[in-house]
Motif scaffolding. Structure first.
Motif, PDB file in Angstrom:
ATOM      1  N   LEU A 321     -64.741  34.174   2.039  1.00 31.56           N
ATOM      2  CA  LEU A 321     -64.838  33.509   3.342  1.00 31.56           C
ATOM      3  C   LEU A 321     -63.927  32.282   3.410  1.00 31.56           C
ATOM      4  O   LEU A 321     -64.375  31.162   3.500  1.00 31.56           O
ATOM      5  CB  LEU A 321     -66.297  33.102   3.618  1.00 31.56           C
ATOM      6  CG  LEU A 321     -67.293  34.257   3.692  1.00 31.56           C
ATOM      7  CD1 LEU A 321     -68.701  33.742   3.910  1.00 31.56           C
ATOM      8  CD2 LEU A 321     -66.924  35.237   4.782  1.00 31.56           C
ATOM      9  N   GLU A 322     -62.643  32.541   3.330  1.00 32.52           N
ATOM     10  CA  GLU A 322     -61.642  31.484   3.498  1.00 32.52           C
ATOM     11  C   GLU A 322     -60.723  31.949   4.611  1.00 32.52           C
ATOM     12  O   GLU A 322     -60.402  33.147   4.692  1.00 32.52           O
ATOM     13  CB  GLU A 322     -60.853  31.276   2.190  1.00 32.52           C
ATOM     14  CG  GLU A 322     -59.994  30.019   2.147  1.00 32.52           C
ATOM     15  CD  GLU A 322     -58.531  30.312   2.360  1.00 32.52           C
ATOM     16  OE1 GLU A 322     -58.176  31.471   2.579  1.00 32.52           O
ATOM     17  OE2 GLU A 322     -57.728  29.353   2.312  1.00 32.52           O
ATOM     18  N   THR A 323     -60.340  31.078   5.502  1.00 36.38           N
ATOM     19  CA  THR A 323     -59.733  31.545   6.752  1.00 36.38           C
ATOM     20  C   THR A 323     -58.396  32.263   6.544  1.00 36.38           C
ATOM     21  O   THR A 323     -58.095  33.216   7.254  1.00 36.38           O
ATOM     22  CB  THR A 323     -59.618  30.383   7.760  1.00 36.38           C
ATOM     23  OG1 THR A 323     -60.936  29.925   8.030  1.00 36.38           O
ATOM     24  CG2 THR A 323     -58.981  30.825   9.064  1.00 36.38           C
ATOM     25  N   CYS A 324     -57.586  31.824   5.586  1.00 33.99           N
ATOM     26  CA  CYS A 324     -56.350  32.577   5.309  1.00 33.99           C
ATOM     27  C   CYS A 324     -56.709  34.008   4.912  1.00 33.99           C
ATOM     28  O   CYS A 324     -56.057  34.977   5.317  1.00 33.99           O
ATOM     29  CB  CYS A 324     -55.553  31.947   4.165  1.00 33.99           C
ATOM     30  SG  CYS A 324     -54.768  30.403   4.601  1.00 33.99           S
ATOM     31  N   VAL A 325     -57.749  34.120   4.081  1.00 35.55           N
ATOM     32  CA  VAL A 325     -58.179  35.435   3.604  1.00 35.55           C
ATOM     33  C   VAL A 325     -58.757  36.233   4.774  1.00 35.55           C
ATOM     34  O   VAL A 325     -58.464  37.419   4.949  1.00 35.55           O
ATOM     35  CB  VAL A 325     -59.221  35.279   2.481  1.00 35.55           C
ATOM     36  CG1 VAL A 325     -59.682  36.645   1.994  1.00 35.55           C
ATOM     37  CG2 VAL A 325     -58.636  34.467   1.336  1.00 35.55           C
ATOM     38  N   ASP A 390     -52.884  22.727   7.905  1.00 36.88           N
ATOM     39  CA  ASP A 390     -53.128  23.339   6.597  1.00 36.88           C
ATOM     40  C   ASP A 390     -52.986  24.844   6.739  1.00 36.88           C
ATOM     41  O   ASP A 390     -52.867  25.373   7.846  1.00 36.88           O
ATOM     42  CB  ASP A 390     -54.525  22.972   6.090  1.00 36.88           C
ATOM     43  CG  ASP A 390     -55.622  23.583   6.923  1.00 36.88           C
ATOM     44  OD1 ASP A 390     -56.224  24.563   6.472  1.00 36.88           O
ATOM     45  OD2 ASP A 390     -55.864  23.095   8.047  1.00 36.88           O
ATOM     46  N   CYS A 391     -53.016  25.516   5.584  1.00 37.29           N
ATOM     47  CA  CYS A 391     -52.771  26.958   5.562  1.00 37.29           C
ATOM     48  C   CYS A 391     -53.719  27.698   6.502  1.00 37.29           C
ATOM     49  O   CYS A 391     -53.296  28.587   7.244  1.00 37.29           O
ATOM     50  CB  CYS A 391     -52.899  27.484   4.133  1.00 37.29           C
ATOM     51  SG  CYS A 391     -54.486  27.133   3.323  1.00 37.29           S
ATOM     52  N   CYS A 392     -55.004  27.349   6.483  1.00 37.98           N
ATOM     53  CA  CYS A 392     -56.013  28.101   7.242  1.00 37.98           C
ATOM     54  C   CYS A 392     -55.902  27.833   8.741  1.00 37.98           C
ATOM     55  O   CYS A 392     -55.965  28.752   9.555  1.00 37.98           O
ATOM     56  CB  CYS A 392     -57.411  27.727   6.761  1.00 37.98           C
ATOM     57  SG  CYS A 392     -57.767  28.369   5.119  1.00 37.98           S
ATOM     58  N   THR A 393     -55.747  26.577   9.098  1.00 41.81           N
ATOM     59  CA  THR A 393     -55.592  26.245  10.512  1.00 41.81           C
ATOM     60  C   THR A 393     -54.351  26.947  11.075  1.00 41.81           C
ATOM     61  O   THR A 393     -54.354  27.448  12.198  1.00 41.81           O
ATOM     62  CB  THR A 393     -55.518  24.716  10.675  1.00 41.81           C
ATOM     63  OG1 THR A 393     -56.839  24.199  10.516  1.00 41.81           O
ATOM     64  CG2 THR A 393     -54.983  24.302  12.032  1.00 41.81           C
TER      65      THR A 393
HETATM   66 ZN   LIG Z   1     -55.995  28.722   3.772  1.00 46.40          ZN
END
Ligand SMILES: [Zn+2]
Length: 445
Positions: A321-325, A390-393
């Motif tokens: 449960l990580e947004t990039c993933v 950041d990566c996820c945003t």
């Molecule tokens: Zn990320």
């Protein structure tokens, strides 16, 4: 959610016919969809606060300044932004979106060096450790999204300028770390995670081949796939998958499972985002190569099988449960649905969308949490690489597009609805209170 959404088949007699979207990272038909209800409101807020709220001057500044020394990933943000800004410019066209895209692409093109390089690393650190190749991957994607937009009569006229820039950039990568490259190392030996991060450049390299038909790009894709599958210490995306080694256990092959710190970052193979990005490229490669050979060889069948087996293992073992993933997993499911036509991938996409994805998005849509744990705290977006993003945003907005793109498929004879939602979509008007109610009313609009 504890029930499966069964695709509803509707006879489309009397309905205008639509061609199936081309099987590439296409933005076709996004403009024919309008999401309504609470989901539509959240999407509208995200486009307003996040996509339009991103300053193109800010995310392209690193390309102009070229001050990188720490091996960071400041150059991923523009490409990721284009990955969603171009499709959303069709979903919700506006002068602001147009101007932002124009400003960004203008600066990226201006920043390209005579060698073809677009990035922010000094020459001695390029195509090596850190995230330089990874950044070029996202830049290639951004350029090719812009080119595609041109081809479908987008709102500007640069002819082939972005395509030429993408070719020059890819030629640079080939010259530096392609076969017998100037840097004296292979592509998979650069970057992090046993070569996962750099190898995932395969996806836009295949896009480039499909748009140019130049064999050198397919040859380069062959070379990347070789690096992904053959070296003992490389990503080993084929043999470990076919042996049924679970994604979480792949580090034990050739590396030290108990290693930590920098060693893990460099050599570990348990990295969901980058690994799935490689398989995404592999599925594109299998399609392109099969079309070139006019047959799907045993080798290509194995590659496709490795991708599918890996995805099935992820469903069985663990979804991170990580947004990039989350976003990458949704894209992977979207691709798997296209490749296999198996509705189970629509179900996986939907489960992730309603649970992980919407939970990670801030209510005002302005940013995405990195991790969304099942208990404890959910954090705001972070600051990466000394930037206000950041990566996820940066990856977040692309996830919603997976839902929009797969909401309805219409081949002119049959329409398939993969999800329930209140929406106008491809000639239909759907009303649903899903997930509060497990049914939908669908009428020809
Ligand atoms: Zn990320």
């Amino acid at each position: 959610m504890n029930f499966r959404t069964i695709p509803v088949f509707v006879l489309a007699a009397g309905v205008a016919t639509f061609a199936l979207a081309a099987s590439r990272d296409s933005i076709d038909n996004i403009g024919e969809t309008r999401l309504k209800g609470p989901l539509g409101e959240r999407l509208d807020r995200m486009i307003e606060r996040h996509v339009l709220g991103t300053d193109p001057n800010y995310i392209t500044a690193p390309f102009m300044e070229k001050t990188e020394t720490k091996g960071w990933w400041q150059t991923e943000f523009w490409g990721k932004w284009m990955h969603s800004a171009i499709p959303y410019s069709h979903y919700a066209p506006s002068d602001r979106m147009y101007n932002a895209i124009e400003t960004g692409i203008g600066r990226i093109l201006e920043s390209q060096e005579p060698s073809g390089y677009i990035g922010n690393y000094p020459d001695e650190l390029r195509c090596g450790e850190g995230w330089d190749v990874w950044g070029m991957k996202y830049t290639l994607m951004g350029l090719l999204h812009d080119y595609d937009n041109e081809q479908r009569g987008g709102f500007v006229s640069r002819m082939n300028v972005p395509l030429d820039a993408a070719k020059k950039l890819c030629d640079y990568v080939i010259a530096e770390i392609g076969p017998n490259g100037r840097r004296g190392r292979e592509l998979w030996q650069t970057g992090n995670w046993s070569g996962y991060a750099s190898s995932s450049i395969l996806e836009p390299v295949v896009w480039l081949y499909r748009r140019t038909n130049e064999k050198k790009y397919l040859d380069f894709a062959d070379y990347i796939v070789k690096g992904m599958t053959e070296p003992e210490k490389g990503p080993r995306l084929l043999d470990l998958a076919l042996k049924g080694v679970s994604v979480a256990d792949r580090n034990g092959y050739g590396n030290k499972p108990d290693a930590h710190g920098g060693y893990v970052m460099k050599h570990n193979r348990s990295k969901a985002y980058e690994m799935m990005s490689c398989y995404q490229g592999i599925l594109d490669y299998v399609e392109a190569k099969s079309a070139e050979l006019k047959v799907e060889s045993g080798e290509l069948r194995d590659l496709r099988k490795a991708a599918i087996m890996t995805a099935e293992d992820i469903v069985k073992e663990e979804i991170n449960l990580e947004t990039c993933v989350t976003t990458t997993w949704m894209r992977f499911c979207e691709k798997l649905l296209e490749v296999t036509d198996d509705p189970k991938w629509a179900d996986e996409l939907e489960k992730t969308f309603y649970n992980a994805y919407l939970a990670a998005m801030k209510m005002d849509g302005s940013e995405f949490a990195g991790y969304t744990p099942l208990s404890g705290n959910r954090w705001h977006g972070q600051h990466h690489c000394y930037m206000h993003t950041d990566c996820c945003t940066a990856n977040g907005p692309r996830g919603f597009l997976c839902f929009l793109k797969e909401l309805c498929r219409n081949d002119g004879k049959t329409a398939t609805f993969n999800f329930y939602a209140s929406a106008l979509v491809k000639g239909f008007d759907m009303y649903s209170l899903y997930p509060r109610a497990n049914y939908a009313r669908i009428v020809c609009a």
